[in-house]
Design an enzyme around this catalytic site. Structure first.
Site, short mmCIF file in Angstrom:
data_model
loop_
_atom_site.label_atom_id
_atom_site.label_comp_id
_atom_site.label_asym_id
_atom_site.label_seq_id
_atom_site.Cartn_x
_atom_site.Cartn_y
_atom_site.Cartn_z
N ASN A 110 0.85 -1.18 0.00
CA ASN A 110 0.00 0.00 0.00
C ASN A 110 0.89 1.23 0.00
OD1 ASN A 110 -2.30 1.68 0.28
ND2 ASN A 110 -2.07 1.71 2.50
N HIS A 112 0.95 5.32 1.02
CA HIS A 112 0.23 6.22 1.93
C HIS A 112 0.92 7.59 1.94
CE1 HIS A 112 -2.26 7.42 5.29
NE2 HIS A 112 -1.17 7.88 5.87
N SER A 139 4.90 6.84 2.39
CA SER A 139 5.35 5.54 2.89
C SER A 139 4.77 4.44 2.00
CB SER A 139 4.83 5.30 4.32
OG SER A 139 5.17 6.35 5.18
N GLY A 146 -4.38 -4.09 10.13
CA GLY A 146 -4.60 -2.79 10.75
C GLY A 146 -4.72 -1.66 9.73
N ASP A 148 -2.97 0.98 8.14
CA ASP A 148 -1.62 1.49 7.84
C ASP A 148 -0.59 1.11 8.90
OD1 ASP A 148 -2.55 2.68 5.46
OD2 ASP A 148 -3.26 4.42 6.57
C1 GAR Z 1 -2.25 8.65 -3.10
O1 GAR Z 1 -1.58 9.80 -2.65
C2 GAR Z 1 -2.24 7.59 -2.01
O2 GAR Z 1 -1.10 7.63 -1.19
C3 GAR Z 1 -3.47 7.93 -1.23
O3 GAR Z 1 -4.42 8.25 -2.21
C4 GAR Z 1 -3.74 8.90 -3.29
C5 GAR Z 1 -4.26 8.32 -4.56
O4 GAR Z 1 -3.83 9.09 -5.65
N1 GAR Z 1 -3.87 6.82 -0.41
C6 GAR Z 1 -4.30 6.97 0.83
O5 GAR Z 1 -4.50 8.04 1.36
C7 GAR Z 1 -4.54 5.67 1.57
N2 GAR Z 1 -4.66 5.90 2.96
P1 GAR Z 1 -4.03 8.57 -7.13
O6 GAR Z 1 -5.48 8.08 -7.25
O7 GAR Z 1 -3.78 9.77 -7.99
O8 GAR Z 1 -3.05 7.47 -7.38
#
Ligand code: GAR
Length: 197
Positions: A110, A112, A139, A146, A148
């Site tokens: 994943n 984040h 990250s 859990g 993250d």
């Molecule tokens: C990314 O920045 C990713 O890290 C975040 O959503 C965005 C998706 O961008 N994910 C989270 O916040 C998960 N907790 P994208 O659709 O342009 O790839």
């Protein structure tokens, strides 16, 4: 030289810019992975990237199932049907349950937009900015049950500017996030999961 490409399935919920980076990288002759399918939990705009690359894609909505367990079973069924080695959560905004985790033990990563273990959850950028941190970042982690909490594989720091908004900070984080995610996935496919510290 023929490269044997590791099959991966990418899960998304949003605009799919990370998916796009993975798809573009997968076109390179030396890329060790191929995206065999994309799965979304909503009609995500990012599915257009899968469409443009001719990659099969699926929308599996939680609301279409009686409970999370049934939804997770369907996610696992769809993903497993492509026999991927890795699942990549690239902006997938829901917590996955046992049926998916057990189908891909230690094979789900994943990304984040914060420096975990600080600011987990769906609003990592907003929460970091509200706290007043001067450095945030991205990250890439292994996924566990859990929110993250999985093992950190790679991180990069991004300096927070005094006039940053959630949008400007997130955009700068994403500029670092996309190549980091590509590089982590390349390493996993070439060298496997790094040993636990
Ligand atoms: C990314 O920045 C990713 O890290 C975040 O959503 C965005 C998706 O961008 N994910 C989270 O916040 C998960 N907790 P994208 O659709 O342009 O790839």
């Amino acid at each position: 030289m023929t490269v044997t490409r590791t099959p991966v399935v990418v899960f998304i919920s949003g605009s799919g810019s990370n998916l796009h980076a993975l798809l573009e990288d997968s076109r390179k002759p030396d890329c060790p992975f191929r995206v065999c399918a994309v799965v979304a939990d909503v009609a995500a705009p990012g599915l257009a990237h899968a469409e443009a690359h001719g990659i099969p894609h699926h929308v599996v909505r939680l609301a279409d199932f009686p409970d999370r367990e049934a939804w997770n079973r369907e996610l696992a069924r769809v993903a497993t049907s492509y026999a991927p080695t890795y699942l990549v959560l690239a902006g997938f905004m829901r917590l996955l349950g046992a049926p998916v985790l057990e189908a891909f033990p230690d094979k789900i990563i994943n990304t984040h937009p914060a420096l975990l273990p600080s600011f987990p959850g769906p609003h990592g950028v907003r929460d970091a900015l509200a706290y007043g941190v001067k450095v945030s970042g991205v990250s890439v982690i292994m996924v566990d049950a859990g929110v993250d909490t999985g093992r950190i594989i790679a991180q990069e720091a991004v300096t927070v500017a005094d006039d940053d908004t959630v949008e400007t900070l997130h955009e700068r984080i994403k500029e670092r996030e996309r190549p980091l995610l590509v590089s982590v996935l390349r390493s996993l496919c070439e060298q496997g999961v790094p040993a636990a510290p």
